[in-house]
Design an enzyme around this catalytic site. Structure first.
Site, short mmCIF file in Angstrom:
data_model
loop_
_atom_site.label_atom_id
_atom_site.label_comp_id
_atom_site.label_asym_id
_atom_site.label_seq_id
_atom_site.Cartn_x
_atom_site.Cartn_y
_atom_site.Cartn_z
N GLU A 185 0.88 -1.29 0.09
CA GLU A 185 0.11 -0.04 0.28
C GLU A 185 0.79 1.23 0.09
O GLU A 185 0.68 2.24 0.79
CB GLU A 185 -0.67 -0.01 1.24
N TYR A 252 -11.43 -4.22 0.30
CA TYR A 252 -12.32 -4.85 1.47
C TYR A 252 -13.77 -4.75 1.32
O TYR A 252 -14.28 -3.61 0.74
CB TYR A 252 -11.69 -4.10 2.64
N GLU A 308 -5.10 -8.58 -0.38
CA GLU A 308 -5.85 -8.36 0.85
C GLU A 308 -7.46 -8.28 0.30
O GLU A 308 -7.38 -7.37 -0.29
CB GLU A 308 -5.54 -6.99 1.46
O1 AHR Z 1 -5.33 -5.79 6.75
C1 AHR Z 1 -5.22 -4.80 7.57
C2 AHR Z 1 -4.55 -3.68 7.03
O2 AHR Z 1 -5.22 -3.21 5.84
C3 AHR Z 1 -3.22 -4.15 6.25
O3 AHR Z 1 -2.23 -3.73 7.15
C4 AHR Z 1 -3.20 -3.01 5.27
O4 AHR Z 1 -2.18 -3.28 4.08
C5 AHR Z 1 -4.69 -2.69 4.94
O5 AHR Z 1 -4.83 -1.25 4.84
#
Ligand code: AHR
Length: 504
Positions: A185, A252, A308
């Site tokens: 990131e 996410y 992620e």
């Molecule tokens: O998974 C939690 C966090 O989410 C990670 O450390 C980061 O890469 C993302 O923002």
């Protein structure tokens, strides 16, 4: 009410609930690309209770956790971050444990760490799991020298001060680590860089990431934040694609907004629907990044690595907000099934992924409480879907009815299919509708089979969880709702369920 009348009423309701037009699904025996096993990868950051108190007890690796994860064939495990990767200095965590540096994890909860889990312990964990390591190197607060020397320590088999130090610390042979992230990131916690600046940094750092004999690297550039298509465009234009195996992408699922993500367990249909709609967005995001990558890499040599993903909710009440500890419900299992279907259907470009995060953090597979351990509903999705690992994807065409809530609509059903090396066909189906049974009629031109078997994961309520008091509330069962009818495969999908069928 008289009994016969009541019975009639109940029957009418039941028929009404399933009186949907059947879903048409066509699965062709035309092999698509192989579904890389690495799509079924996981992420374990030094965050909260994932490593310390999850995998690691202070002086040994938890073998109950290892046994559970071995069963689902974890192919690859990413470490040490996440955001923590860009504050991690590998030299702090090697050598005798009682002499290691004490550091503060400023990324997550300001906890003081003894660094008893470092490079050797992580690689021991990977070897116990039988999986590939995937290390994210430090670009944000590190140097090319630090990254270069870590690689020499890991991968050089000859004589050098660093290779000898590794031997002195108990490991003779190089580990041959191959997957290597150049930062994490970098647009955010990894250095707040612009894509142009990061592209230069990537080219500079990757210059010093050397292929030691027997250890060719697969470098993964720090890619976009969800729908930041400009990041992908700039990187694909400026980074050296000859030095690049993959481009990472993080997305996410959030059922609320970043400041109020919502509870992992206390939610109604509004948040259920929102989470499902957000999860389905993955398809659009992957498609759009893939289309940009196609312009610069039409042969699809560079992988999109979704390293992620998963649902991110508020932490469990009373737990450290920096530890990201959340429960895991049937809703999360449906998200996992849907997302893995999306990845399977994009197997030409998505060649690796990692759910965040394996133990006790975010959408975990395993939760621990002292020496107790439980498997979450999400764990069982990976167990059911492992049949797709390295199988050939099959081309599917699906016309799904909508699941409608409060005037908004999303497709109720999603699916993917593959044929494994033994010739068996596996079909994974998800019904997101929380109240309707859906009948699927699948045409399977060219696919011969006589037996249909399967398993189902569902539960009475979408927020059902496995708890330490009731660890088996949500778990797979044998599925009897699929049958061959002439040329068609007919599947009765109960509400909010995941079904994985095997045809042979
Ligand atoms: O998974 C939690 C966090 O989410 C990670 O450390 C980061 O890469 C993302 O923002």
């Amino acid at each position: 009410m008289k009994k016969p009348f009541l019975l009639l009423l109940m029957l009418t309701v039941a028929v009404g609930l399933s009186a949907q037009r059947p879903v048409s699904l066509t699965i062709r025996d035309t092999s698509g690309p192989a579904i890389s096993r690495n799509i079924y990868g996981h992420f374990s950051e030094d965050l909260g209770r994932c490593i310390y108190d999850g995998f690691w007890t202070g002086d040994h690796i938890r073998m109950d956790v290892v046994a559970a994860l071995k069963k689902i064939k974890v192919p690859v495990l990413r470490w040490p971050g996440g955001c923590y990767a860009d504050q991690y200095h590998w030299r702090d965590a090697i050598g005798p444990r009682d002499q290691r540096k004490r550091t503060v994890n400023t990324s997550w909860g300001m906890v003081s760490e003894d660094n008893s889990f470092g490079t050797h312990e992580y690689l021991e964990l990977c070897s116990l799991l039988g999986c590939q390591p995937y290390i994210a190197g430090n670009v944000g607060s590190g140097t090319p020298e630090e990254m270069e020397s870590w690689l020499e320590y890991l991968n050089y088999g000859g004589k050098s001060t660093l290779a000898d130090l590794r031997r002195q610390n108990g490991r003779d042979e190089p580990w041959h680590v191959s997957f290597w992230g150049v930062g994490n990131e970098s647009w955010g916690c990894g250095g707040s860089m612009s894509p142009e600046y990061y592209s230069n940094e990537y080219n500079r750092y990757s210059e010093y990431c050397k292929n030691y004999p027997g250890s060719p690297l697969k470098l993964i550039a720090s890619g976009p934040n969800s729908a930041d298509y400009n990041w992908t465009e700039v990187l694909m234009k400026h980074i050296s694609l000859n030095h690049t195996w993959g481009l990472s992408m993080h997305y996410y699922t959030i059922a609320g907004d970043w400041n109020h993500k919502g509870s992992a367990t206390q939610f109604g249909e509004d948040k259920y629907f929102k989470a499902m709609a957000a999860c389905l967005k993955m398809d659009e995001i992957v498609s759009k990044h893939a289309a940009i990558m196609d312009k610069y890499d039409p042969q699809k040599r560079v992988a999109l690595v979704v390293d992620e993903w998963g649902i991110w909710t508020d932490v469990e009440p009373g737990t450290n907000p920096g530890f990201l500890y959340q429960q895991n419900s049937l809703r999360d299992a449906l998200i996992a099934g849907t997302t893995l279907n999306i990845f399977n259907n994009h197997a030409d470009r998505v060649k690796m992924a990692a759910l965040a995060q394996t133990v006790n953090v975010l959408q975990a597979l395993v939760l621990t409480d002292k020496d107790r351990m439980l498997l979450t509903p999400t764990y069982y999705i990976f167990d059911l879907y492992k049949v797709h690992q390295d199988a050939k994807s099959l081309v599917i065409k699906l016309a799904s009815p909508d699941y409608e809530y409060d005037g908004q609509r999303i497709p109720a059903v999603n699916a993917s299919a593959s044929r494994d090396s033994s010739g068996a066909v596996h079909i994974s189906l998800v019904n997101l509708d929380p109240s309707k049974t859906i009948t699927i009629r699948a045409g399977m031109p060219g696919i011969a089979y006589t037996n249909v078997g399967g398993q189902i994961l569902t539960s009475g309520r979408f927020n059902d969880v496995n708890s330490f008091d009731q660890p088996d509330k949500v778990k797979p069962a044998v599925f009897k709702g699929a049958r061959k009818e002439g040329d068609e495969l007919v599947v009765e999908m109960p509400p909010m369920s995941v079904v994985v069928l095997e045809l042979n």
